[in-house]
Write an enzyme that holds these catalytic residues in place. Structure first.
Site, PDB file in Angstrom:
ATOM      1  N   ASP A  83       9.185  21.001 -23.388  1.00 31.40           N
ATOM      2  CA  ASP A  83       9.317  20.111 -22.239  1.00 31.40           C
ATOM      3  C   ASP A  83      10.421  20.565 -21.296  1.00 31.40           C
ATOM      4  O   ASP A  83      11.315  21.324 -21.689  1.00 31.40           O
ATOM      5  CB  ASP A  83       9.585  18.670 -22.689  1.00 31.40           C
ATOM      6  CG  ASP A  83      10.929  18.495 -23.376  1.00 31.40           C
ATOM      7  OD1 ASP A  83      11.266  19.328 -24.237  1.00 31.40           O
ATOM      8  OD2 ASP A  83      11.646  17.516 -23.059  1.00 31.40           O
ATOM      9  N   GLU A 178      12.513  17.392 -26.204  1.00 31.92           N
ATOM     10  CA  GLU A 178      13.934  17.657 -26.460  1.00 31.92           C
ATOM     11  C   GLU A 178      14.797  17.119 -25.342  1.00 31.92           C
ATOM     12  O   GLU A 178      15.904  16.604 -25.585  1.00 31.92           O
ATOM     13  CB  GLU A 178      14.150  19.170 -26.620  1.00 31.92           C
ATOM     14  CG  GLU A 178      15.546  19.557 -27.116  1.00 31.92           C
ATOM     15  CD  GLU A 178      16.541  19.817 -25.989  1.00 31.92           C
ATOM     16  OE1 GLU A 178      17.729  20.063 -26.299  1.00 31.92           O
ATOM     17  OE2 GLU A 178      16.156  19.779 -24.789  1.00 31.92           O
TER      18      GLU A 178
END
Length: 414
Positions: A83, A178
């Site tokens: 991400d 994350e």
């Protein structure tokens, strides 16, 4: 050793896929678009010859490079996240490749006059003559952490193509979310099965980190009372003004823009409000656990003092721990840091061992039983329009991964 054209092409293919995560969605992953990169990576890992490739229901991708040794060595892992940060848009990324960088300012967007300044961002100077990949100034780039993914995939591909390089069993994992603090929450350490691992999620070339902030979030809810302003005397309670008093009571010099190194901070990152109700959102950071606890206490004390003065309970503070300093878990196994330092020295990189002014999946994983220091991925100016990465740094990070695999075989040869 590592093909420059291929690593550039791979990186570009990843960053042009929007994988921005969403801090307000509790689902895994927090955005459906993270699946697009995850599925691409699943296919690619199978194609390069890795085994046990698995994309699970929560968007975690694990795979194995089997050992080619005739003796046992520790199983090591490498981890990056798919991400990108919600701090700045990651949609429609248009990378720009600057060959043979001349050390001067880089025009990211002529029409909008967006300039990557070589004096303001003076780290650029160390990459003169190299190939720099930037944004076009309208999005982030996504080197955090698609540079790390690129390096891990490229290293695994290189080891598959060069079986003469001896290595033990290697496990890799790419995690979702994350950037919103959840990347390790559903990470199955037992299934991963590594003795230790490394996140490829640092910044400039040479970074090697095994200390990070202790981290918490603080949400301050302030209740007011709205009445007609013409008749408000003795009746109106303006939550915005109470919020201003609260903000003023937080130490003004202990903020991100005035701290460095081991210095902690309070960071006010979001304010929403009107007369009736205001919500302040802070993050609290410190490397020292005792000072970290004092910071959390101070947030509560400020609320207590203002409430006492107002003779009310207008302010309510909710504090949640996010992650802790991995140093406590890595120090007992410092050989895993020493190995990386040796590899960097072997290939001509000066190790930059310093604390992380942030956190990685590795900090949470270390507390889940998987010691996990952090290694540079090469990017700079994460989470914004001025993000960039030198291709040569990604190549060196890939060489570090290969070097670690080799070093473990000699360190633990029976």
């Amino acid at each position: 050793m590592i093909d420059k054209k291929n690593i550039t092409k791979r990186f570009i293919s990843y960053v042009t896929i929007d994988t921005e995560s969403n801090p307000n969605n509790p689902d895994f992953p927090s955005t459906e678009k993270q699946w697009n990169l995850a599925k691409l990576l699943e296919k690619e890992l199978i194609e390069i010859g890795l085994e046990d490739v698995e994309l699970d229901e929560n968007c975690y991708i694990m795979a194995t490079l089997p050992s080619n040794l005739d003796y046992d060595v520790p199983i090591i892992g490498f981890i990056s996240h798919i991400d990108t940060s919600p701090d700045f848009t990651g949609a429609n990324v248009k990378p720009q490749i600057i060959e043979n960088y001349d050390g001067k300012d880089i025009v990211l967007n002529k029409e909008q006059n967006i300039i990557l300044s070589s004096t303001y961002f003076d780290d650029l100077q160390q990459y003169k003559g190299q190939t720099i990949i930037t944004t076009d100034g309208t999005t982030l780039l996504g080197a955090d952490d698609k540079a790390g993914i690129t390096e891990i995939v490229s290293a695994m591909e290189y080891l598959v193509k060069h079986p003469e390089i001896k290595h033990g069993k290697i496990r890799i994992c790419f995690t979702p979310d994350e950037e919103v603090g959840k990347g390790a929450h559903l990470f199955d350490v037992e299934k991963f099965g590594a003795d230790w691992a490394y996140t490829m999620d640092g910044s400039q070339i040479g970074e090697l980190e095994y200390e990070n902030f202790n981290a918490a979030s603080a949400k301050i809810n302030i209740k007011g009372k709205i009445v007609h302003p013409g008749y408000a005397k003795g009746k109106m309670i303006n939550s915005l003004l109470i919020a201003n008093e609260y903000i003023a009571a937080v130490p003004a010099d202990e903020v991100p823009e005035k701290t460095e190194g081991y210095e902690g901070f309070f960071h006010l990152h979001d304010v929403k409000g009107d007369v009736e109700e205001t919500v302040l959102e802070y993050i609290i950071r410190d490397h020292d656990f005792d000072i970290f606890e004092k910071r959390k206490y101070l947030m509560q004390k400020i609320a207590f003092d203002i409430n006492k003065k107002l003779e009310s309970d207008a302010i309510q503070v909710t504090i949640k721990n996010q992650y802790f300093n991995m140093k406590e878990k890595v120090t007992p196994v410092m050989h895993i840091v020493d190995i990386v330092e040796e590899v960097m020295n072997d290939i001509g990189i000066t190790p930059l061992i310093k604390p992380i002014r942030g956190g990685t999946d590795g900090s949470q994983l270390s507390y889940k039983g998987l010691p996990c220091p952090n290694i540079f991925a090469g990017g700079h100016n994460f989470h914004g329009r001025f993000e960039y990465v030198p291709v040569e740094s990604m190549i060196k990070a890939t060489e570090v991964i290969v070097g670690i695999a080799q070093k473990v075989t000699t360190k633990y040869k029976q």
